[in-house]
Design a protein around this motif. Structure first.
Motif, PDB file in Angstrom:
ATOM      1  N   THR A 225       0.819  -1.217   0.000  1.00 48.76           N
ATOM      2  CA  THR A 225       0.000   0.000   0.000  1.00 48.76           C
ATOM      3  C   THR A 225       0.850   1.262   0.000  1.00 48.76           C
ATOM      4  O   THR A 225       0.379   2.319  -0.424  1.00 48.76           O
ATOM      5  N   SER A 226       2.093   1.159   0.441  1.00 48.83           N
ATOM      6  CA  SER A 226       2.946   2.353   0.480  1.00 48.83           C
ATOM      7  C   SER A 226       3.210   2.911  -0.905  1.00 48.83           C
ATOM      8  O   SER A 226       3.541   4.093  -1.061  1.00 48.83           O
ATOM      9  N   TRP A 227       3.037   2.086  -1.940  1.00 47.66           N
ATOM     10  CA  TRP A 227       3.278   2.580  -3.298  1.00 47.66           C
ATOM     11  C   TRP A 227       2.222   3.591  -3.728  1.00 47.66           C
ATOM     12  O   TRP A 227       2.468   4.408  -4.623  1.00 47.66           O
ATOM     13  N   THR A 228       1.067   3.556  -3.072  1.00 50.61           N
ATOM     14  CA  THR A 228       0.100   4.628  -3.322  1.00 50.61           C
ATOM     15  C   THR A 228       0.663   5.961  -2.837  1.00 50.61           C
ATOM     16  O   THR A 228       0.575   6.980  -3.533  1.00 50.61           O
ATOM     17  N   MET A 229       1.271   5.959  -1.633  1.00 51.88           N
ATOM     18  CA  MET A 229       1.858   7.187  -1.116  1.00 51.88           C
ATOM     19  C   MET A 229       3.091   7.591  -1.898  1.00 51.88           C
ATOM     20  O   MET A 229       3.338   8.783  -2.109  1.00 51.88           O
ATOM     21  N   SER A 230       3.881   6.614  -2.340  1.00 53.81           N
ATOM     22  CA  SER A 230       5.024   6.946  -3.191  1.00 53.81           C
ATOM     23  C   SER A 230       4.551   7.609  -4.479  1.00 53.81           C
ATOM     24  O   SER A 230       5.176   8.548  -4.979  1.00 53.81           O
ATOM     25  N   GLY A 231       3.417   7.119  -5.009  1.00 52.99           N
ATOM     26  CA  GLY A 231       2.851   7.735  -6.210  1.00 52.99           C
ATOM     27  C   GLY A 231       2.407   9.152  -5.970  1.00 52.99           C
ATOM     28  O   GLY A 231       2.671  10.055  -6.779  1.00 52.99           O
ATOM     29  N   ILE A 232       1.719   9.382  -4.839  1.00 51.85           N
ATOM     30  CA  ILE A 232       1.292  10.742  -4.497  1.00 51.85           C
ATOM     31  C   ILE A 232       2.501  11.649  -4.355  1.00 51.85           C
ATOM     32  O   ILE A 232       2.519  12.785  -4.856  1.00 51.85           O
ATOM     33  N   THR A 233       3.543  11.159  -3.667  1.00 49.71           N
ATOM     34  CA  THR A 233       4.749  11.962  -3.466  1.00 49.71           C
ATOM     35  C   THR A 233       5.447  12.237  -4.787  1.00 49.71           C
ATOM     36  O   THR A 233       5.941  13.346  -5.026  1.00 49.71           O
ATOM     37  N   PHE A 234       5.480  11.233  -5.669  1.00 48.95           N
ATOM     38  CA  PHE A 234       6.082  11.453  -6.981  1.00 48.95           C
ATOM     39  C   PHE A 234       5.257  12.450  -7.779  1.00 48.95           C
ATOM     40  O   PHE A 234       5.807  13.236  -8.565  1.00 48.95           O
ATOM     41  N   GLY A 235       3.934  12.438  -7.581  1.00 47.74           N
ATOM     42  CA  GLY A 235       3.094  13.450  -8.214  1.00 47.74           C
ATOM     43  C   GLY A 235       3.477  14.848  -7.766  1.00 47.74           C
ATOM     44  O   GLY A 235       3.480  15.803  -8.564  1.00 47.74           O
ATOM     45  N   ILE A 236       3.814  15.001  -6.468  1.00 52.84           N
ATOM     46  CA  ILE A 236       4.282  16.292  -5.961  1.00 52.84           C
ATOM     47  C   ILE A 236       5.615  16.651  -6.599  1.00 52.84           C
ATOM     48  O   ILE A 236       5.865  17.814  -6.952  1.00 52.84           O
ATOM     49  N   VAL A 237       6.491  15.642  -6.769  1.00 57.96           N
ATOM     50  CA  VAL A 237       7.793  15.886  -7.390  1.00 57.96           C
ATOM     51  C   VAL A 237       7.622  16.467  -8.786  1.00 57.96           C
ATOM     52  O   VAL A 237       8.181  17.518  -9.122  1.00 57.96           O
TER      53      VAL A 237
END
Length: 458
Positions: free
Chosen positions: A168-180
């Motif tokens: 499930t952490s890959w959802t947050m990694s995706g959100i963070t990469f979206g911020i990047v």
């Protein structure tokens, strides 16, 4: 009260899923969660970056010194509709399925973002310009109300029980990469002359959303519904109105998960407020602040799965609570360094900011996509996760405007740090009062509250 439906049939029926199919579903859910969330939150956060840098002059030119406050407040209006989106998408996700809802939220976000890139400015159509911007921002918020809760729930339900945190952490990694990428896309735009940036350059990131939306839709269409949701339908346990069931059977969990979600305000405090504060008060170049935010969040993309993997070994609660403590310390240190540092020597600001974003904040941030939905049973999981998270994120939406007001004409960073630290502390207390879940089998998650309720009524 439940809906009576015939048992599910076809290739996705739980009894027909092979171990290989389960592994493939878990992998696809993680990949789709990363890509879909990255592209959805790219759309969501390019608005925040534009609001911090450009929208004051484009849409609020006559507001004087209040223009920046109005501009930052437009970020917050999306968080008003996020709880409404949580109710809508959570209800549909628990009744008709996770996959269809996640496709719908992507379409809405992509359409709203693309149209923002076409809106005329105040100089062209007057007061209608900020009105249209606000309406489209509300549509973005409605969409975002269903994205991360649905993606987290779906990834968690597909994941092996002993690796739910990691998947499930890959959802947050995706959100963070979206911020990047939402910050990085503005860096080359800064190379344009100011008049070109303000006339057409700022629109480019919004218009690019058409491309990223198509990519996300292609990836998301490959998903299956999770077994645990299919089994809920097979057993005729689909709840007609999930929110009523939540209020009746899970009131304590609703309060605790909502409280835990307050720490997310650190996201907009760092990525939006300090972007504005650093450029206008501390005298740092826009390009440097954008680069700092990009680098800090890029490191967090890789830190998040590592922290989540650790939570699968030692528990969700230790990682979340330690992250809270680290955040409180680093919030004061980072804001103090930003306010008092030398614009020509920002090494300390960079180090403290990266430790805050990729360290303390990522610890708590990596855990919640698993920990929050793990508090609820499958029949109300999407709704419970969505409602609690979006109520907490309502504060995050208005954090830049609140921080701007607290800072005031004196640029009082201590007041901003105290406010932020207090919100994060509440999250930590609520986590301490919540049950540990990392060793609970997926099909038994959330049933503790129901069995306690039943025992009390017996």
């Amino acid at each position: 009260m439940t809906m009576t439906k015939p048992p599910a049939v076809g290739p996705e029926h739980s009894s027909q899923l092979t171990p290989e199919r389960r592994r493939k579903n878990a992998r696809n859910a993680a990949i789709s969660g990363f890509a879909g969330s990255a592209l959805e939150y790219y759309d969501f956060f390019i608005f925040a970056t534009a609001a911090a840098l450009y929208l004051k002059d484009l849409f609020f030119p006559g507001a004087g010194t209040s223009g920046q406050l109005f501009s930052l407040a437009t970020i917050g209006v999306a968080y008003i509709t996020r709880p409404l989106g949580a109710l809508l998408w959570g209800h549909l996700g628990d009744v008709i399925g996770r996959k269809k809802v996640l496709i719908a939220v992507l379409v809405l976000m992509g359409a709203a973002t693309f149209v923002i890139g076409l809106v005329p400015t105040y100089a062209q159509i007057g007061i209608w310009a900020p009105i249209i911007i606000v309406v489209l921002r509300l549509a973005q918020g409605l969409s975002a109300g269903g994205e991360s809760p649905g993606s987290s729930a779906l990834s968690m339900e597909h994941a092996p029980s002993h690796r739910r945190g990691f998947f499930t952490s890959w959802t947050m990694s995706g959100i963070t990469f979206g911020i990047v990428i939402s910050s990085a896309v503005f860096i080359p735009i800064q190379l344009l002359p100011d008049e070109e940036i303000m006339s057409w350059g700022w629109r480019i990131p919004f218009l690019l959303s058409a491309v990223v939306t198509v990519v996300a839709l292609i990836l998301r269409r490959t998903l299956d519904e999770p077994e645990v949701f299919s089994e809920t339908k097979e057993k005729d346990e689909v709840v007609k109105v999930p929110v009523f069931e939540l209020i009746k059977s899970h009131p304590k969990t609703l309060v605790l998960v909502t409280g835990m979600s307050l720490f997310t305000m650190v996201n907009t405090m760092v990525n939006v407020f300090t972007l504005s504060y650093g450029t206008e008060v501390s005298g740092l170049p826009r390009s440097e602040m954008l680069t700092f935010i990009t680098v800090a969040n890029l490191i967090a993309v890789f830190a998040l799965p590592a922290w989540a993997h650790l939570s699968d070994r030692i528990g969700r609660k230790p990682i979340f609570v330690v992250g809270v403590v680290v955040q409180i310390v680093l919030i004061f240190a980072f804001l103090g360094a930003l306010a008092n540092g030398d614009p020509e020597n920002t090494v300390v600001v960079w180090i403290l900011g990266i430790l805050l974003v990729a360290g303390g904040y990522s610890m708590s941030n990596s855990v919640y996509p698993a920990y929050f939905p793990e508090q609820f049973p499958a029949k109300v999981r999407y709704s419970g996760m969505a409602i609690c998270l979006m109520i907490g994120l309502l504060l995050a939406g208005f954090t830049p405007a609140i921080a701007q007001s607290l800072s005031g004409a004196e640029h009082n960073w201590i007041a901003v740090a105290a406010f932020s630290g207090g919100c994060v502390a509440i999250s930590g207390i609520c986590a301490l009062l919540s049950p540990e879940t990392f060793r609970t089998a997926t099909e038994k998650l959330g049933l503790r509250a129901e069995s306690t309720k039943t025992a009390g009524q017996a």
